[in-house]
Design an enzyme around this catalytic site. Structure first.
Site, PDB file in Angstrom:
ATOM      1  CB  CYS A 121      -0.928  -0.017   1.211  1.00 27.51           C
ATOM      2  SG  CYS A 121      -2.142   1.316   1.208  1.00 27.51           S
ATOM      3  CB  CYS A 122       3.793   2.333   2.047  1.00 32.48           C
ATOM      4  SG  CYS A 122       3.133   2.644   3.696  1.00 32.48           S
ATOM      5  CB  CYS A 204      -2.399   7.214   5.717  1.00 34.21           C
ATOM      6  SG  CYS A 204      -1.575   7.461   4.133  1.00 34.21           S
ATOM      7  CB  CYS A 207      -1.308   3.980   8.789  1.00 32.71           C
ATOM      8  SG  CYS A 207      -1.980   2.804   7.603  1.00 32.71           S
ATOM      9  CB  CYS A 232       5.953   5.106   4.540  1.00 31.14           C
ATOM     10  SG  CYS A 232       6.846   6.619   4.172  1.00 31.14           S
TER      11      CYS A 232
HETATM   12  S1  SF4 Z   1       0.379   4.773   5.573  1.00 29.31           S
HETATM   13 FE1  SF4 Z   1      -1.270   3.187   5.520  1.00 29.31          FE
HETATM   14  S2  SF4 Z   1      -2.891   3.960   4.124  1.00 29.31           S
HETATM   15 FE2  SF4 Z   1      -1.022   5.227   3.849  1.00 29.31          FE
HETATM   16  S3  SF4 Z   1      -0.006   4.335   2.138  1.00 29.31           S
HETATM   17 FE3  SF4 Z   1       0.916   3.358   3.942  1.00 29.31          FE
HETATM   18  S4  SF4 Z   1      -0.326   1.511   4.408  1.00 29.31           S
HETATM   19 FE4  SF4 Z   1      -1.465   2.775   2.896  1.00 29.31          FE
END
Ligand code: SF4
Length: 246
Positions: A121-122, A204, A207, A232
């Site tokens: 996701c990151c 985010c 998170c 991240c």
């Molecule tokens: S901080 Fe969380 S929502 Fe944001 S990109 Fe990373 S995993 Fe995804």
């Protein structure tokens, strides 16, 4: 930027920056005549950099990564900051097809289920857009500080980013959170209201949580993971070339 050219600048900056106030550190970069990008997350450190940058290094582009999972307070602060300083902050969003593929594979909030999914996701929402934001840049300015976490305890003023082949500058490296808060108060710099609710570090929304007294400043980031070095990928060597397929 060529590596040998960066090495000369790193040597100069390592000698100079510790003796200069923030504005002079940034103004010094102007003389290098390079393409400069500052990436802001709108956190308190980055707001201090923006405040100094607009007068000391106005040629720098200011960009942010809109992951589409930001707190409403952060989104509002982008516009407030633009209005306050008369600037335009470039937004870089994730590729919609990559987000769709992630959701189909892991689910919208699948990042809670595994480190692999979280890194995926990151990678999609942050690391890949960062690559686009920094394309063509010679110098990348960040708001990293040594006091933010143990993992950032040795952040230098300047370093070579081998993945992106650019010079990374951390002009706040030696500043404490108290130094940052003092500048915010003295200059009435707009900051995220979440900082007053126990969020020293804001990423985010799903998170990030508030921290408890005595916890590391970044303890509220990906709190369910046990890796003390968790990041991240934006500031991790190798992350740019290790993007997940999803
Ligand atoms: S901080 Fe969380 S929502 Fe944001 S990109 Fe990373 S995993 Fe995804």
């Amino acid at each position: 930027m060529r590596r040998d050219e960066a090495n000369v600048l790193i040597g100069d900056i390592s000698c100079l920056f510790g003796t200069l106030p923030l504005e002079d550190r940034l103004a010094w970069l102007q003389s290098a005549g390079h393409s400069i990008v500052f990436t802001t997350s709108l956190g308190i450190e980055d707001q201090v950099v923006t405040d100094a940058l607009v007068s000391a290094l106005p040629s720098a582009r200011i960009v942010t990564l809109d992951t589409l999972r930001l707190f409403d307070e952060t989104v509002d602060l982008i516009e407030e900051t633009e209005a306050r300083y008369g600037i335009s902050i470039e937004r870089f969003l994730p590729e919609p097809s990559a987000v769709d593929q992630f959701v189909a594979t892991y689910g919208m909030n699948g990042f809670y289920e595994s480190v692999e999914a979280r890194h995926a996701c990151c990678g999609i929402r942050k690391v890949e857009p960062l690559g686009r934001a920094l394309a063509g840049a010679d110098i990348w300015i960040t708001g990293l500080r040594r006091g933010q976490s143990a993992a950032r305890g040795s952040v230098p003023f300047a370093e070579w980013d081998a993945d992106r082949e650019l010079l990374k500058i951390n002009p706040l490296a030696d500043m404490s959170l108290e130094d940052i808060r003092l500048r915010v108060a003295e200059r009435s710099i707009p900051v995220n209201p979440l900082h007053l609710r126990g969020y020293p570090s804001i990423g985010c929304a799903p998170c990030t949580r508030a921290i408890k007294p005595g916890e590391d400043e970044r303890a509220g980031r990906w709190w369910w993971e046990r890796d003390e070095q968790r990041e991240c990928g934006l500031h991790v060597a190798g992350a740019a070339s290790a993007l997940p397929a999803a």
